[in-house]
Design a protein around this motif. Structure first.
Motif, short mmCIF file in Angstrom:
data_model
loop_
_atom_site.label_atom_id
_atom_site.label_comp_id
_atom_site.label_asym_id
_atom_site.label_seq_id
_atom_site.Cartn_x
_atom_site.Cartn_y
_atom_site.Cartn_z
N PRO A 49 9.55 4.03 2.93
CA PRO A 49 9.05 5.26 2.31
C PRO A 49 8.92 5.18 0.80
O PRO A 49 8.22 5.99 0.19
N GLU A 50 9.57 4.20 0.18
CA GLU A 50 9.48 4.08 -1.27
C GLU A 50 8.18 3.39 -1.71
O GLU A 50 7.89 3.31 -2.91
N TRP A 51 7.38 2.92 -0.75
CA TRP A 51 6.14 2.23 -1.07
C TRP A 51 4.93 3.06 -0.62
O TRP A 51 4.92 3.60 0.49
N THR A 52 3.92 3.14 -1.47
CA THR A 52 2.68 3.85 -1.15
C THR A 52 1.59 2.83 -0.87
O THR A 52 1.25 2.00 -1.74
N VAL A 53 1.05 2.85 0.34
CA VAL A 53 0.02 1.91 0.75
C VAL A 53 -1.32 2.65 0.83
O VAL A 53 -1.45 3.61 1.58
N ASP A 54 -2.29 2.21 0.06
CA ASP A 54 -3.63 2.79 0.09
C ASP A 54 -4.42 2.07 1.18
O ASP A 54 -5.00 1.00 0.95
N THR A 55 -4.43 2.66 2.37
CA THR A 55 -5.06 1.99 3.52
C THR A 55 -6.56 1.82 3.31
O THR A 55 -7.15 0.83 3.75
N PHE A 106 1.43 -12.84 -12.19
CA PHE A 106 2.29 -13.62 -11.30
C PHE A 106 1.49 -14.55 -10.40
O PHE A 106 2.08 -15.26 -9.57
N ALA A 107 0.16 -14.55 -10.53
CA ALA A 107 -0.71 -15.50 -9.84
C ALA A 107 -0.43 -15.63 -8.35
O ALA A 107 -0.27 -16.74 -7.85
N PRO A 108 -0.39 -14.51 -7.61
CA PRO A 108 -0.16 -14.62 -6.16
C PRO A 108 -1.41 -15.12 -5.45
O PRO A 108 -2.54 -14.84 -5.86
N ASP A 109 -1.19 -15.87 -4.39
CA ASP A 109 -2.30 -16.36 -3.56
C ASP A 109 -2.57 -15.44 -2.38
O ASP A 109 -3.69 -15.41 -1.87
N TYR A 110 -1.55 -14.72 -1.94
CA TYR A 110 -1.68 -13.85 -0.77
C TYR A 110 -0.92 -12.56 -0.99
O TYR A 110 0.08 -12.52 -1.72
N LEU A 111 -1.39 -11.52 -0.32
CA LEU A 111 -0.68 -10.24 -0.25
C LEU A 111 -0.27 -10.03 1.20
O LEU A 111 -1.12 -10.09 2.11
N ALA A 112 1.02 -9.82 1.44
CA ALA A 112 1.54 -9.60 2.79
C ALA A 112 2.00 -8.16 2.92
O ALA A 112 2.87 -7.71 2.17
N VAL A 113 1.42 -7.41 3.88
CA VAL A 113 1.70 -5.99 4.04
C VAL A 113 2.21 -5.75 5.46
O VAL A 113 1.59 -6.18 6.44
N GLN A 114 3.35 -5.06 5.55
CA GLN A 114 3.89 -4.69 6.86
C GLN A 114 3.13 -3.49 7.43
O GLN A 114 2.62 -2.65 6.69
N ALA A 115 3.11 -3.42 8.75
CA ALA A 115 2.49 -2.25 9.39
C ALA A 115 3.24 -0.97 9.02
O ALA A 115 2.63 0.09 8.88
N GLN A 116 4.55 -1.07 8.85
CA GLN A 116 5.37 0.08 8.46
C GLN A 116 6.19 -0.28 7.23
O GLN A 116 7.29 -0.81 7.34
N ARG A 153 3.18 -2.62 -6.35
CA ARG A 153 2.58 -1.28 -6.19
C ARG A 153 1.08 -1.33 -6.47
O ARG A 153 0.29 -0.69 -5.77
N ALA A 154 0.70 -2.08 -7.48
CA ALA A 154 -0.73 -2.18 -7.80
C ALA A 154 -1.49 -2.84 -6.66
O ALA A 154 -2.59 -2.39 -6.29
N ALA A 155 -0.95 -3.89 -6.11
CA ALA A 155 -1.63 -4.59 -5.02
C ALA A 155 -1.72 -3.71 -3.77
O ALA A 155 -2.76 -3.70 -3.09
N LEU A 156 -0.66 -2.97 -3.45
CA LEU A 156 -0.70 -2.08 -2.29
C LEU A 156 -1.71 -0.96 -2.48
O LEU A 156 -2.18 -0.36 -1.50
N ALA A 157 -2.03 -0.66 -3.73
CA ALA A 157 -3.06 0.35 -4.01
C ALA A 157 -4.45 -0.27 -4.04
O ALA A 157 -5.43 0.44 -4.34
N GLY A 158 -4.53 -1.57 -3.77
CA GLY A 158 -5.82 -2.24 -3.75
C GLY A 158 -6.25 -2.82 -5.07
O GLY A 158 -7.32 -3.44 -5.16
N ARG A 159 -5.44 -2.67 -6.12
CA ARG A 159 -5.81 -3.15 -7.45
C ARG A 159 -5.35 -4.61 -7.61
O ARG A 159 -4.47 -4.93 -8.40
N VAL A 160 -5.97 -5.48 -6.84
CA VAL A 160 -5.54 -6.88 -6.83
C VAL A 160 -5.96 -7.63 -8.09
O VAL A 160 -5.47 -8.75 -8.33
N ASP A 161 -6.85 -7.03 -8.89
CA ASP A 161 -7.24 -7.64 -10.16
C ASP A 161 -6.48 -7.06 -11.35
O ASP A 161 -6.79 -7.38 -12.51
#
Length: 630
Positions: free
Chosen positions: A599-605, A586-596, A571-579
């Motif tokens: 509904p349970e996920w909020t994406v801050d475009t 969890f030391a992720p190297d990449y964030l993968a986001v679907q176009a759709q 949720r934090a990463a989808l909101a742009g808070r990658v730091d």
């Protein structure tokens, strides 16, 4: 070509090992035993080698050692001292041929269509396999993409892999050797499923010496299902205004999955052999163990019987990393037979105790790993009456689930006691104990998973249903007028479930999913971690073979893995808070986001657009965007 050599060496090893067993096999029983022993034995050997060598050398070494072992076991070649048993009557041979043909065609088609088959518009599976194959494909793909065996759980990066994974290891090694994901799932799956069918026939023949009883056993075992399903199907057909065959050709639902009524005995084929790949190893080995124990039991106190007991004990000890539920059942059978031998000899049955000790010595390190590799165990607990809904009467729950088969569980011991067939009663006791235990204890967070044990109870019920049918037929042929309808009533829900499964066709991955998985495989490292939303068919893990922070939370819950912080990190990463500290944990190297996203996920475009403006987009297509994280 390498994959074919791998399979050939495994089957050769199994054939050679079965050749040396002091058992009088039916030919079909020998072939089935060879398949199970070969595939399981080769995979265990590969696992041990891969613990010390990289994946590719491990495949080569295992193939060479298995081939050499096969040659050593049969050289110099000589006829089997025990020979082969035969179906003596022409009618029996025709019946066996017909039953075998039906299982080959039916199971062959189901495994082919369900095993992540590639089509023009994506990759397809069906039914329960669609969901379960996400975790199996993630493990297999991770093995295929890695240079060495990591023993990390790819659907929850940072967690140790305690899930029984041997069959997925085999598929991963087949993929690394050149097979497609589809064939790496299909070939072991269909070979083991068909071998299980033949071993069921063989074991029944050994106990009762009647092919009719064996076929009855196989049909009832394959057609397990909640008893309530028959009345539900009757009600749906009556309300459908369709002819019977029209209704059967387009069933509206699965009549063994009736959770709203507390009926959860699902079908063995549709909900176990197809989706739960680990049971293929577990049930196959268990049936071989039962055959070894049966032969040792009638062999008396002889060196051959002792050898068979030790072989059975060794096989039981190898089960926890393949299928822990099968290990528990086989251990229970071995304990009961040890107790029987102690009573018969009025002393310590040393061969049985040696077999039991061998099983425990081999199993304990695996069980310790599964319980202690992570700090949260496996989630077992006491739970009264399995999955009974609150407020439902126990008798009603029992009838909805077990029906006539449940009555059979209770009647068989009484019949055997009255006939003083104590030798057969011994085979009932451990399975009835399993039935009792599953009603008061849940071995995983989802109580539903006790079904992996209950399927063995159904095997016992089907086994003795065939026996009782033959006894009744021998008493009077008119009993068929009652026996056949009873068998139809018992088998109908499971048969409807299998019929329904033939009509399912569900897309597992879209072309965009395949494209992003291909990019992941080509442009990232095998240990790069991806942050994605939880979905069973995540292409990053299932097709790309990369570890992800959070897989489908239903899996994580059932593996007793805490997932709240993992979801918060997404949720934090989808909101742009990658730091965010949770993301960094969890030391992720990449964030993968679907176009759709769901509904349970909020994406801050806007926040993700800022990442894009900062040049962090590593890949994008119509369905996915991959962001490179700091």
């Amino acid at each position: 070509m390498t994959a074919l050599l791998l399979l050939a060496s495994a089957l050769a090893l199994g054939a050679a090992a079965a050749w040396r067993l002091p058992l009088r096999f039916y030919a079909f029983e020998y072939v089935a035993t060879s398949v199970v022993v070969g595939l399981v034995g080769w995979t265990w050997l590969a696992f041990l080698v891969a613990l010390v060598l990289p994946i590719v050398p491990a495949i080569v070494v295992t193939t060479v050692v298995a081939t050499a072992g096969a040659v050593a076991l049969v050289w110099p070649r000589r006829p089997r001292a025990e020979g082969f048993a035969r179906l003596t009557s022409r009618g029996d041979r025709l019946l066996w041929g017909a039953v075998t043909a039906v299982t080959v065609v039916g199971l062959g088609r189901l495994f082919w269509t369900h095993s992540l088959i590639s089509e023009s518009d994506g990759i397809y599976s069906a039914g329960s396999s669609w969901a379960d194959y996400g975790v199996h494909a993630a493990i297999a793909s991770n093995v295929a993409e890695s240079d060495s065996l990591t023993m990390d759980l790819p659907i929850a990066s940072g967690e140790r892999l305690t899930y029984p994974f041997l069959i997925d290891l085999l598929s991963g090694l087949l993929m690394r050797s050149g097979l497609s994901l589809h064939l790496s799932f299909f070939l072991p799956g269909v070979l083991l499923a068909l071998a299980i069918c033949q071993l069921v026939l063989g074991f029944s023949l050994r106990l009762f010496d009647h092919l009719g009883a064996a076929v009855t056993t196989l049909v009832l075992f394959l057609c397990t299902g909640s008893a309530l399903g028959l009345s539900e199907a009757w009600s749906d057909w009556r309300d459908s205004d369709q002819g019977l065959f029209e209704f059967l050709g387009d069933l509206p639902r699965d009549y063994t999955t009736l959770s709203d009524r507390g009926a959860e005995v699902t079908n063995l084929v549709a909900h176990a052999l197809l989706p739960q790949r680990t049971i293929l190893f577990g049930l196959g080995v268990a049936l071989v163990v039962f055959r070894l124990l049966q032969a040792s039991r009638i062999g008396g106190a002889s060196p051959v019987s002792t050898r068979l007991l030790l072989l059975a004990g060794g096989a039981v000890g190898l089960l926890p990393m393949a299928h822990p539920h099968s290990f528990l059942v086989c251990l229970g059978v071995l304990v009961v037979l040890t107790g029987e031998a102690a009573l018969a000899r009025r002393g310590l049955p040393r061969p049985h105790l040696a077999a039991l000790g061998l099983a425990l010595v081999l199993a304990l390190p695996q069980l310790a790993w599964q319980q202690l590799a992570n700090d949260h165990g496996t989630g077992g607990r006491f739970h009264w009456v399995w999955v009974k809904p609150e407020g439902q009467l126990v008798g009603e729950f029992w009838w909805h689930n077990f029906g006539l088969m449940g009555l059979l569980f209770l009647v068989v011991p009484l019949v055997l006691l009255r006939r003083r067939e104590i030798g057969l009663l011994v085979w009932c006791v451990p399975f009835l104990a399993v039935l009792v235990v599953t009603q008061v204890y849940a071995f995983q967070p989802f109580e539903y998973d006790n079904l992996k044990l209950l399927y063995y109870v159904y095997f016992m019920g089907a086994l003795f249903a065939g026996y009782l049918a033959v006894l009744a037929y021998r008493a009077s042929r008119w009993t068929l007028l009652a026996a056949v309808p009873l068998a139809v009533v018992i088998a109908a829900p499971g048969a409807l479930s299998i019929t329904y499964e033939f009509g399912l066709h569900d897309r597992f991955a879209s072309p965009e999913d395949e494209a992003v998985a291909a990019w992941v495989r080509e442009h990232t490292e095998p240990d790069d971690v991806f942050l994605t939303t939880d979905r069973p068919n995540n292409p990053i893990s299932a097709l790309g073979g990369r570890p992800i922070v959070t897989g489908y939370i239903g899996w994580l819950y059932n593996f007793s893995i805490p997932y709240e912080e993992r979801l918060a990190a997404v949720r934090a990463a989808l909101a742009g808070r990658v730091d965010d500290p949770l993301v960094r944990k969890f030391a992720p190297d990449y964030l993968a986001v679907q176009a759709q996203e769901g509904p349970e996920w909020t994406v801050d475009t806007d926040a993700l657009d800022a990442l894009a403006d900062a040049g962090r987009v590593a890949y994008a297509n119509a369905g996915w965007t991959i962001y490179r994280l700091p």
